[in-house]
Each structure stands twice: as C-alpha cells, then as structure tokens.
Design a protein around this motif. Structure first.
Motif, PDB file in Angstrom:
ATOM      1  N   THR A 273       0.847  -1.190   0.000  1.00  0.00           N
ATOM      2  CA  THR A 273       0.000   0.000   0.000  1.00  0.00           C
ATOM      3  C   THR A 273       0.883   1.240   0.000  1.00  0.00           C
ATOM      4  OG1 THR A 273      -1.758  -1.128   1.208  1.00  0.00           O
ATOM      5  CG2 THR A 273      -1.734   1.279   1.307  1.00  0.00           C
ATOM      6  N   ASN A 275       0.716   5.263   0.226  1.00  0.00           N
ATOM      7  CA  ASN A 275      -0.220   6.250   0.750  1.00  0.00           C
ATOM      8  C   ASN A 275       0.432   7.634   0.817  1.00  0.00           C
ATOM      9  OD1 ASN A 275      -2.685   7.035   2.506  1.00  0.00           O
ATOM     10  ND2 ASN A 275      -0.928   7.556   3.804  1.00  0.00           N
ATOM     11  N   SER A 295      -2.005   4.083  -3.814  1.00  0.00           N
ATOM     12  CA  SER A 295      -3.144   3.307  -3.328  1.00  0.00           C
ATOM     13  C   SER A 295      -4.179   4.164  -2.624  1.00  0.00           C
ATOM     14  CB  SER A 295      -2.675   2.225  -2.337  1.00  0.00           C
ATOM     15  OG  SER A 295      -1.612   1.468  -2.825  1.00  0.00           O
ATOM     16  N   SER A 296      -3.700   5.155  -1.853  1.00  0.00           N
ATOM     17  CA  SER A 296      -4.619   5.858  -0.963  1.00  0.00           C
ATOM     18  C   SER A 296      -4.077   7.231  -0.600  1.00  0.00           C
ATOM     19  CB  SER A 296      -4.844   5.047   0.318  1.00  0.00           C
ATOM     20  OG  SER A 296      -3.618   4.856   1.020  1.00  0.00           O
ATOM     21  N   ARG A 298      -4.635  10.073   2.790  1.00  0.00           N
ATOM     22  CA  ARG A 298      -5.223  10.369   4.101  1.00  0.00           C
ATOM     23  C   ARG A 298      -5.271  11.883   4.242  1.00  0.00           C
ATOM     24  NH1 ARG A 298      -1.941   9.255   9.492  1.00  0.00           N
ATOM     25  NH2 ARG A 298      -1.293  11.401   9.100  1.00  0.00           N
ATOM     26  N   LEU A 335      -8.812   5.821  -5.816  1.00  0.00           N
ATOM     27  CA  LEU A 335      -8.009   5.791  -4.602  1.00  0.00           C
ATOM     28  C   LEU A 335      -8.887   5.583  -3.363  1.00  0.00           C
ATOM     29  CD1 LEU A 335      -5.497   8.723  -5.265  1.00  0.00           C
ATOM     30  CD2 LEU A 335      -5.205   6.279  -5.711  1.00  0.00           C
ATOM     31  N   PHE A 336      -8.331   4.896  -2.387  1.00  0.00           N
ATOM     32  CA  PHE A 336      -8.953   4.741  -1.078  1.00  0.00           C
ATOM     33  C   PHE A 336      -8.735   6.047  -0.328  1.00  0.00           C
ATOM     34  CE2 PHE A 336      -8.922   3.434   3.375  1.00  0.00           C
ATOM     35  CZ  PHE A 336      -9.888   2.440   3.457  1.00  0.00           C
ATOM     36  N   SER A 338      -9.029   8.150   3.252  1.00  0.00           N
ATOM     37  CA  SER A 338      -9.216   8.245   4.695  1.00  0.00           C
ATOM     38  C   SER A 338      -9.222   9.712   5.094  1.00  0.00           C
ATOM     39  CB  SER A 338      -8.081   7.545   5.449  1.00  0.00           C
ATOM     40  OG  SER A 338      -8.027   6.180   5.180  1.00  0.00           O
ATOM     41  N   ASN A 416      -3.034   4.132   9.158  1.00  0.00           N
ATOM     42  CA  ASN A 416      -3.286   3.866   7.747  1.00  0.00           C
ATOM     43  C   ASN A 416      -3.459   2.364   7.538  1.00  0.00           C
ATOM     44  OD1 ASN A 416      -3.069   6.538   6.708  1.00  0.00           O
ATOM     45  ND2 ASN A 416      -0.852   6.428   6.904  1.00  0.00           N
ATOM     46  N   LYS A 425      -6.151  -4.245  -4.032  1.00  0.00           N
ATOM     47  CA  LYS A 425      -6.466  -3.300  -2.974  1.00  0.00           C
ATOM     48  C   LYS A 425      -7.948  -3.250  -2.635  1.00  0.00           C
ATOM     49  CE  LYS A 425      -6.542   0.805  -5.978  1.00  0.00           C
ATOM     50  NZ  LYS A 425      -5.844   2.080  -6.236  1.00  0.00           N
TER      51      LYS A 425
END
Length: 436
Positions: A273, A275, A295-296, A298, A335-336, A338, A416, A425
C-alpha cells in the motif's frame, strides 16, 4: 449476574515538585469545549500502557465535590494524560489557568483520575493495531536496525534523515522502518502551503511553543525513495509506504517526485500500500499519482466546516473547496480515501460538526476515518473554535454511531490500513480498522 460498577475516579493533582496525588474527597472533572462536567460512565477506561502523565504548569486542578455538587479549584497543579496511539480522547483535563501561564507543548491533554489502585482516562480504543507499541522491543534492536541501514545505504540522504528520526526523536514510524515492520515513512517535502497552528515541524518564533522535531532540509531523489521502499518490502510482507510525515511540509507540493518514485517502484513489481498523508490542497495531483500506482490518501481535517478548518490550517493559496475537490478527484481515480480527523471533545462532536462531516463523507463516499487527537494547548484551540462550538458535544461514542448510521460503509481506526498491492487493494473490506 451482578453488573460491574463503573469507577468514579478521584481527582488527580500534582505538587510543585511534580509528585502526583489523588484527592481524598473530590472526583475528577473533564473539559469538553468550553464546559466542565463529570465523565460519562461509558467513556472511562484504565490508562493504557505506554501512555504518559503530565503536570500542567500554572494550571490549577479543578474537581467536583460529590456531596455538595460544588466545583472546587485547587492550589495544586492539574494533571493530564497523553494516551498511547490507538486511543482517542473523549474528555480533556479540567483546570483554571493562572495569569501569564506559558502555552502548553504540542500534545493532547486527556482528563485523568485515580480509583481502585489505577489511573483512569476518558478515551476509547479505536484501533487494535500494534504498530506503535514498543514495550517489548529492546532499544538496542532499533539502534542496530538503524545502523545497518546506514551501513547498507551510505549515500542515501533519506536513510540518514530517518535514522536520526529513529534514534534522536524516537519517531515511531522511523523506528518501525529500522525494525523492518509495518509502515515505512517517506518524508519528501521541505515546503508547505499551510501554517497549521499545531504544526510539529515548523513554528513561528512568537508561537509560544517550539516544534517537536526538525523538518527535512533537502528534497530526496526518486532513486533514494525507491531504495528505501524496496529495502522495507524485503523485510515486511504487508508493507505500507507513507509520504507526508511530521518531519516535512505538504507532500503534494512534491507530487512529481512522488509520482516518479511510485512509478519506479511499481514498474519493478513493487507490492504493498502506497499512501500520501496530505492536506489535500492540490486536486490536479490525484490523476498522475493514481496512474503511477498510489493506493490511498489520508486527508488531515480538524473540521468539515470551512471556517473552522481555515482558522486552524491557515491555508496559503488554497481553500477548503480545494480539499473537497481533491477528495472527489481521488475517489474518481480509484483511490482509497481516509480522513485524519483531529478530534477535540466538545467541538468535533457538536451537532453542527457531525452534520457537516456526515455530508462530506456521504457525498464523496469516504472510506475510512482515523480518529486522532488534536495536539494543541486546549485554550489556544478554543480561541479559534469558540465561535463554532455552540452547544454541547454528544460524546465520542454517539459521534461514531451517528456517522456510522448515516454512512454504513464507513470504517474507523487510528492508523493507515493495509490495502494489499496495486491489484488486490479492493480486498481490504473486512480487515481494516475497527467497526462498530
């Protein structure tokens, strides 16, 4: 079966020498926003291991007489708890501040009491992840790991920086890199486009408190970044890589270098992952980062209300509307997302805040909320939050329930989450964070 009685912790105070005592007659009070009150029975937990207690200088402890109901200010100093990672505070220490008192350093100041031979705090565990627990890790093991990286990568400036973070500042992320476990920090950006009140790496001389660590003084190359990523992936089977650390500015200001590094890592078969911890100020960076293999993201928020957000982050060249657009772009490109939600009891759980946050999460299908504590002198935060803190807070438990009821896909945590590699993912569903 007899229901176990909840404790009624007594007030904890400190003398001028820093000795801590529990008051024989008064019970603890907590602060939520601008109000003092007793702790709720459902929010009292035993002080977690690896937490710290602070004596608060020039701040007098305030307790409750359970017989008369009177609030009493003491000559002794107030005591607060800094809860270990994974716990979110639901009540802050109650005190009265002396004139001319110094500002408090950049920590969170939880209410703490004493009963039945142990300390109690107002907090909830929001993540079971053990990635920042070091109680059984010998310090020599961290030192050996950092020294091995220095030996193996003598020309890598980022390795030298992170070794210093691990050995001098005891940064949990850098220590984990030295140990070859969990999440790998990848600080990249020297500059920032916000002037956050609680910035831990850069403070103005007149802020009243120092930054707690030094900001990175160089911009690493993509090759230096990838070298660390590959090193960590060889040791950790479920690697997480995170740009955007406490020792840097805003990583999206170096989006081109990050995209280059991520692309190089992925093109070589790199899994895990990847991030970015960000203020989400630059929407146009989401597409190239996603195409490179990110991937993500935050997104750091103290509020979903533009006025309170901008009062704390003090953005330069962007607005809260850009933050929302970045979230939209991230979701559009797969994208993820958070939210790193900086929780302040009595403000973050107000009716107005919950309505605004619910609207944001619902509209953009935010995946995850990391419930972090806002680390700042409570009275300093209230100077900017007071105009937006009308009414009482509903409490952390009700805050979480309200959001979850409105957005049932939403998950909570503190760290995370691991989302797998670039292909798998979507498999994170049942494994990340703590559900209701």
């Amino acid at each position: 079966m007899t229901k176990k009685k909840k404790p009624t912790p007594r007030l904890v105070v400190a003398d001028a020498q820093g000795n801590i005592y529990d008051h024989p007659d008064l019970t603890m009070l907590v602060r939520r926003g601008g109000e003092f009150g007793p702790p709720r029975p459902d929010e009292i937990v035993s002080l977690p291991a690896e937490s710290d207690l602070f004596m608060l200088p020039a701040r007098r402890a305030v307790g409750l007489d359970p017989v008369t109901g009177d609030v009493q200010v003491q000559e002794d100093f107030a005591v607060a708890a800094f809860a270990c990672p994974g716990y979110t505070l639901s009540g802050l220490a109650a005190y009265v501040t002396d004139k001319g008192a110094p500002r408090l350093p950049l920590f969170a100041y939880g209410a703490v009491g004493f009963e039945n031979g142990r300390f109690w705090v107002c907090a909830s565990r929001v993540d079971e992840d053990q990635r920042q627990v070091f109680k059984n890790v010998p310090k020599d093991k961290i030192k050996r790991g950092a020294e091995a990286m220095l030996k193996n990568y003598p020309d890598n400036r980022l390795v030298r920086h992170l070794a210093t973070c691990a050995l001098t500042y005891c940064c949990p992320a850098a220590r984990n890199l030295a140990l070859g476990r969990f999440e790998c920090p990848l600080p990249t950006a020297r500059g920032c486009n916000a002037r956050c009140l609680g910035c831990i790496s850069l403070q103005a001389k007149d802020s009243g408190f120092p930054s707690t660590q030094s900001r990175i003084t160089f911009t690493p190359t993509a090759a230096e970044i990838v070298e660390i990523m590959r090193h960590h992936a060889q040791r950790e089977p479920r690697p997480i890589f995170s740009f955007g650390q406490g020792c840097e500015g805003e990583p999206l200001t170096e989006a081109a270098i990050i995209a280059e590094a991520v692309g190089l890592y992925r093109s070589g078969g790199g899994q895990g992952t990847v991030n970015v911890n960000t203020n989400a100020s630059l929407p146009q960076t989401m597409e190239p980062l996603a195409k490179a293999g990110l991937s993500s993201i935050r997104v750091s928020l103290n509020s979903a209300r533009p006025t309170l957000y901008e009062a704390y982050y003090r953005p330069v060249g962007y607005t809260f509307a850009d933050v929302v657009e970045t979230i939209a772009q991230a979701k559009q490109h797969g994208l993820f997302v958070s939210l790193n939600f900086l929780f302040f009891p009595g403000v973050s759980d107000s009716e107005a805040e919950v309505e605004a946050l619910t609207a944001l999460v619902s509209e953009h299908k935010v995946d995850f909320i990391q419930l972090r504590n806002l680390n700042l002198d409570p009275e300093l935060y209230m100077t900017i939050a007071a105009p937006f803190a009308q009414g009482s807070g509903m409490g952390l438990a009700n805050f979480r329930k309200r959001l979850k009821d409105a957005c049932p896909w939403l998950r909570y945590g503190y760290f995370n989450p691991y989302l797998g590699g670039p292909v798998d993912k979507d498999e994170e569903g049942e494994k990340v964070g703590k559900d209701e």
